[in-house]
Scaffold this active site. Structure first.
Site, PDB file in Angstrom:
ATOM      1  N   CYS A  36       0.820  -1.230   0.000  1.00 26.45           N
ATOM      2  CA  CYS A  36       0.000   0.000   0.000  1.00 26.45           C
ATOM      3  C   CYS A  36       0.844   1.265   0.000  1.00 26.45           C
ATOM      4  CB  CYS A  36      -0.922   0.009   1.209  1.00 26.45           C
ATOM      5  SG  CYS A  36      -1.973  -1.425   1.231  1.00 26.45           S
TER       6      CYS A  36
ATOM      7  N   HIS B 299      -3.867   6.722   3.022  1.00 24.24           N
ATOM      8  CA  HIS B 299      -4.187   5.428   2.396  1.00 24.24           C
ATOM      9  C   HIS B 299      -5.534   4.961   2.939  1.00 24.24           C
ATOM     10  CE1 HIS B 299      -4.176   1.413   1.053  1.00 24.24           C
ATOM     11  NE2 HIS B 299      -3.855   0.872   2.220  1.00 24.24           N
TER      12      HIS B 299
ATOM     13  N   ASN C  69     -10.035  -0.883  -0.003  1.00 30.30           N
ATOM     14  CA  ASN C  69      -8.580  -0.729   0.002  1.00 30.30           C
ATOM     15  C   ASN C  69      -8.032  -1.203  -1.341  1.00 30.30           C
ATOM     16  OD1 ASN C  69      -5.835  -0.954   0.340  1.00 30.30           O
ATOM     17  ND2 ASN C  69      -5.942  -1.981   2.343  1.00 30.30           N
TER      18      ASN C  69
HETATM   19  N1  ACO Z   1     -17.560 -10.259   9.245  1.00 30.41           N
HETATM   20  C1  ACO Z   1     -17.950 -10.550  10.499  1.00 30.41           C
HETATM   21  N2  ACO Z   1     -17.082 -10.825  11.485  1.00 30.41           N
HETATM   22  C2  ACO Z   1     -15.759 -10.803  11.187  1.00 30.41           C
HETATM   23  C3  ACO Z   1     -15.285 -10.490   9.885  1.00 30.41           C
HETATM   24  C4  ACO Z   1     -16.248 -10.221   8.897  1.00 30.41           C
HETATM   25  N3  ACO Z   1     -15.892  -9.918   7.643  1.00 30.41           N
HETATM   26  N4  ACO Z   1     -13.940 -10.540   9.910  1.00 30.41           N
HETATM   27  C5  ACO Z   1     -13.563 -10.862  11.154  1.00 30.41           C
HETATM   28  N5  ACO Z   1     -14.670 -11.028  11.939  1.00 30.41           N
HETATM   29  C6  ACO Z   1     -14.727 -11.373  13.347  1.00 30.41           C
HETATM   30  C7  ACO Z   1     -13.499 -12.093  13.830  1.00 30.41           C
HETATM   31  O1  ACO Z   1     -13.586 -13.475  13.568  1.00 30.41           O
HETATM   32  C8  ACO Z   1     -13.521 -11.779  15.307  1.00 30.41           C
HETATM   33  O2  ACO Z   1     -14.427 -12.655  15.947  1.00 30.41           O
HETATM   34  P1  ACO Z   1     -14.133 -13.225  17.431  1.00 30.41           P
HETATM   35  O3  ACO Z   1     -14.086 -12.013  18.317  1.00 30.41           O
HETATM   36  O4  ACO Z   1     -15.282 -14.122  17.677  1.00 30.41           O
HETATM   37  O5  ACO Z   1     -12.798 -13.917  17.327  1.00 30.41           O
HETATM   38  C9  ACO Z   1     -14.104 -10.367  15.385  1.00 30.41           C
HETATM   39  O6  ACO Z   1     -14.766 -10.179  14.125  1.00 30.41           O
HETATM   40  C10 ACO Z   1     -13.070  -9.289  15.575  1.00 30.41           C
HETATM   41  O7  ACO Z   1     -11.965  -9.512  14.681  1.00 30.41           O
HETATM   42  P2  ACO Z   1     -10.741  -8.520  14.585  1.00 30.41           P
HETATM   43  O8  ACO Z   1      -9.777  -9.031  13.566  1.00 30.41           O
HETATM   44  O9  ACO Z   1     -10.230  -8.261  15.960  1.00 30.41           O
HETATM   45  O10 ACO Z   1     -11.486  -7.195  14.040  1.00 30.41           O
HETATM   46  P3  ACO Z   1     -10.920  -5.767  13.835  1.00 30.41           P
HETATM   47  O11 ACO Z   1     -11.747  -4.813  14.566  1.00 30.41           O
HETATM   48  O12 ACO Z   1      -9.437  -5.698  14.032  1.00 30.41           O
HETATM   49  O13 ACO Z   1     -11.217  -5.520  12.281  1.00 30.41           O
HETATM   50  C11 ACO Z   1      -9.954  -5.481  10.206  1.00 30.41           C
HETATM   51  C12 ACO Z   1     -10.594  -6.345  11.292  1.00 30.41           C
HETATM   52  C13 ACO Z   1     -11.061  -4.708   9.537  1.00 30.41           C
HETATM   53  C14 ACO Z   1      -9.242  -6.373   9.230  1.00 30.41           C
HETATM   54  C15 ACO Z   1      -8.945  -4.503  10.868  1.00 30.41           C
HETATM   55  O14 ACO Z   1      -8.136  -5.210  11.765  1.00 30.41           O
HETATM   56  C16 ACO Z   1      -8.066  -3.764   9.896  1.00 30.41           C
HETATM   57  O15 ACO Z   1      -8.520  -2.915   9.147  1.00 30.41           O
HETATM   58  N6  ACO Z   1      -6.720  -4.023   9.933  1.00 30.41           N
HETATM   59  C17 ACO Z   1      -5.725  -3.213   9.266  1.00 30.41           C
HETATM   60  C18 ACO Z   1      -5.692  -3.362   7.788  1.00 30.41           C
HETATM   61  C19 ACO Z   1      -4.530  -2.566   7.234  1.00 30.41           C
HETATM   62  O16 ACO Z   1      -4.313  -1.426   7.566  1.00 30.41           O
HETATM   63  N7  ACO Z   1      -3.709  -3.177   6.392  1.00 30.41           N
HETATM   64  C20 ACO Z   1      -2.543  -2.508   5.901  1.00 30.41           C
HETATM   65  C21 ACO Z   1      -2.716  -2.060   4.522  1.00 30.41           C
HETATM   66  S1  ACO Z   1      -3.144  -3.364   3.407  1.00 30.41           S
HETATM   67  C22 ACO Z   1      -1.802  -3.689   2.347  1.00 30.41           C
HETATM   68  O17 ACO Z   1      -0.677  -3.292   2.535  1.00 30.41           O
HETATM   69  C23 ACO Z   1      -2.020  -4.562   1.160  1.00 30.41           C
END
Ligand code: ACO
Length: 330
Positions: free
Chosen positions: A113, A254, A284
Site C-alpha cells: 500500500c 491510504h 482498500n
Molecule cells: N464479518 C464478520 N465478522 C468478522 C469479519 C467479517 N468480515 N472478519 C472478522 N470477523 C470477526 C473475527 O472473527 C472476530 O471474531 P471473534 O471475536 O469471535 O474472534 C471479530 O470479528 C473481531 O476480529 P478482529 O480481527 O479483531 O477485528 P478488527 O476490529 O481488528 O477488524 C480489520 C478487522 C477490519 C481487518 C482490521 O483489523 C483492519 O482494518 N486491519 C488493518 C488493515 C490494514 O491497515 N492493512 C494494511 C494495509 S493493506 C496492504 O498493505 C495490502
C-alpha cells in the site's frame, strides 16, 4: 532543479461488489463491514482486465492533463503487488508498451500500500538529480487476483483500480514537492503476506490446495501498528518541515480502514473538510488508493493549483510513507 506534482489520473473498474454481495459469499454483514472498516462497496476488474490495462488508462489521463505526449515521459515507475506477471516482465514495461513508448526506463516497485508514495520519492530523486524530466508514477492493483473470497477477514477489504501522476522538473521552488519520507521494518513481514508463488513456496499443487497464493493478514495487530506508526510518521514530517496540520488543504491517507484514518486524523486535529475519504466506494486498493483519492478530489473540482496535500500510507513489508506537496497542475 525541483520536482512538481504535475497531473493526476485514475481508473476504477465498473463492476461493483457491495457488502450485500459479500453477505452471500461469506459469514459477514453489511453492518459489521461498515462499522469496522467504513467500506460500502469496492470495484472488481473483469477477468480480461489486468493490472497494466488499468494502469495504462490512468496514465493516459495523467499524461493528457499534463499536456504532454507519452513520448515525453522518460521514466515509468509502477507500484503494484498484483503485477501482470509475478516474475517478469514488469508491469511498468507492459504499461510503457500500451502507451506506445518503446525506449524508456521502466520498472516496478513492491511496497504494497505504500508503493505509490515510495514511487514519489524515486521520481523526486531522479528529477532533482537532473537525470529525468517527466516521471510517470503509477499505483495499479488487481487485488481481487490474490484475495480468497472464502476468507471473511480479508475479502471484505480489498478492491481493484489504478491511479497515475506525472512528476515534472521545474525551477520554481514554490511548486516543488516539499518532502517524501519512506520507510520499512521487515521484522513485521508476517503481518501481511502472500506466501506463494515465490522462492519460499514455488508453485505446486500443495501450495494451491493450501491457498498459499492468497493474501493473509494479521488484521488486528496490523491495525494497531498502523495507527501508532502513521501518527508518528505524519507528526515527524510536519515538524521537520515546519508545517502545521492546519496549513494542510487536503489530508489524503491510504484508504485501508476508516477507523485508522479517523484515529490518525483526530490525533493531528484534522477537520472533516481536510480529510479525503474514498474508502466507502473503493475499499482498500493498495498502491492505487492514494492516487485514486487525489483524482477523486481533482475531478470533483476540490483540488486547486498550489493547494497543499499531505499523504500518508502503511502496508505490507511492513512499509510506511508520507509526503507533503502542493498540487502543481491546472
Ligand atoms: N464479518 C464478520 N465478522 C468478522 C469479519 C467479517 N468480515 N472478519 C472478522 N470477523 C470477526 C473475527 O472473527 C472476530 O471474531 P471473534 O471475536 O469471535 O474472534 C471479530 O470479528 C473481531 O476480529 P478482529 O480481527 O479483531 O477485528 P478488527 O476490529 O481488528 O477488524 C480489520 C478487522 C477490519 C481487518 C482490521 O483489523 C483492519 O482494518 N486491519 C488493518 C488493515 C490494514 O491497515 N492493512 C494494511 C494495509 S493493506 C496492504 O498493505 C495490502
Amino acid at each position: 532543479m525541483f520536482a512538481k506534482f504535475h497531473s493526476i489520473g485514475a481508473y476504477a473498474p465498473s463492476n461493483v461488489l457491495s457488502n450485500a454481495d459479500l453477505e452471500k459469499m461469506v459469514d459477514t454483514s453489511d453492518e459489521w463491514i461498515l462499522k469496522r472498516t467504513g467500506i460500502r462497496e469496492r470495484r472488481i476488474a473483469n477477468s480480461d482486465e489486468v493490472t497494466s490495462d488499468m494502469g495504462a488508462i490512468a496514465s493516459k489521463i495523467a499524461i493528457k492533463r499534463a499536456k504532454l505526449e507519452p513520448q515525453d515521459i522518460d521514466l515509468i515507475v509502477c507500484a503494484t503487488v498484483t503485477p501482470d506477471y509475478f516474475n517478469m516482465p514488469s508491469t511498468a514495461c507492459i504499461i510503457a508498451d500500451k502507451l506506445g513508448v518503446r525506449d524508456v526506463q521502466a520498472f516496478d516497485i513492491s511496497a504494497a500500500c505504500s508503493g505509490f508514495v515510495y514511487g514519489l520519492s524515486v521520481a523526486k530523486a531522479f528529477i532533482e538529480s537532473g537525470m529525468k524530466k517527466h516521471v510517470l508514477v503509477i499505483g495499479a492493483e488487481k487485488f481481487s487476483s490474490i484475495v480468497d473470497y472464502r476468507d471473511r477477514t480479508t475479502c471484505i477489504l480489498f478492491g481493484d483500480g489504478a491511479g497515475a501522476c506525472v512528476i515534472s522538473a521545474t525551477e520554481d521552488r514554490s511548486e516543488a514537492i516539499i518532502d517524501v519520507n519512506a520507510s520499512a521494518d521487515g521484522s513485521y513481514a508476517d503481518f501481511l503476506v502472500t506466501p506463494a508463488p515465490g522462492s519460499v513456496n514455488p508453485l505446486t499443487q500443495k501450495v494451491l490446495d493450501e491457498g498459499l497464493n492468497f493474501v493473509k493478514m494479521r488484521g488486528n495487530e496490523t491495525f494497531k501498528l498502523a495507527v501508532k506508526t502513521l501518527t508518528k510518521d505524519v507528526r515527524d514530517i510536519l515538524k521537520k518541515n515546519g508545517i502545521n496540520s492546519s496549513d494542510i488543504d487536503h489530508f489524503i491517507p491510504h484508504q485501508a480502514n476508516y477507523r485508522i484514518i479517523k484515529a490518525v486524523g483526530d490525533a493531528l486535529k484534522m477537520t472533516e473538510r481536510q480529510v479525503v475519504l474514498t474508502i466507502q466506494k473503493y475499499g482498500n486498493t493498495s498502491a492505487a488508493s492514494i492516487p485514486m483519492a487525489i483524482n477523486d478530489i481533482y475531478e470533483a473540482g476540490r483540488l486547486k493549483r498550489g493547494e497543499l496535500m499531505l499523504l500518508d500510507t502503511f502496508g505490507g513489508g511492513l512499509t510506511w510513507a508520507s509526503a507533503i506537496l502542493p498540487f502543481g497542475g491546472d
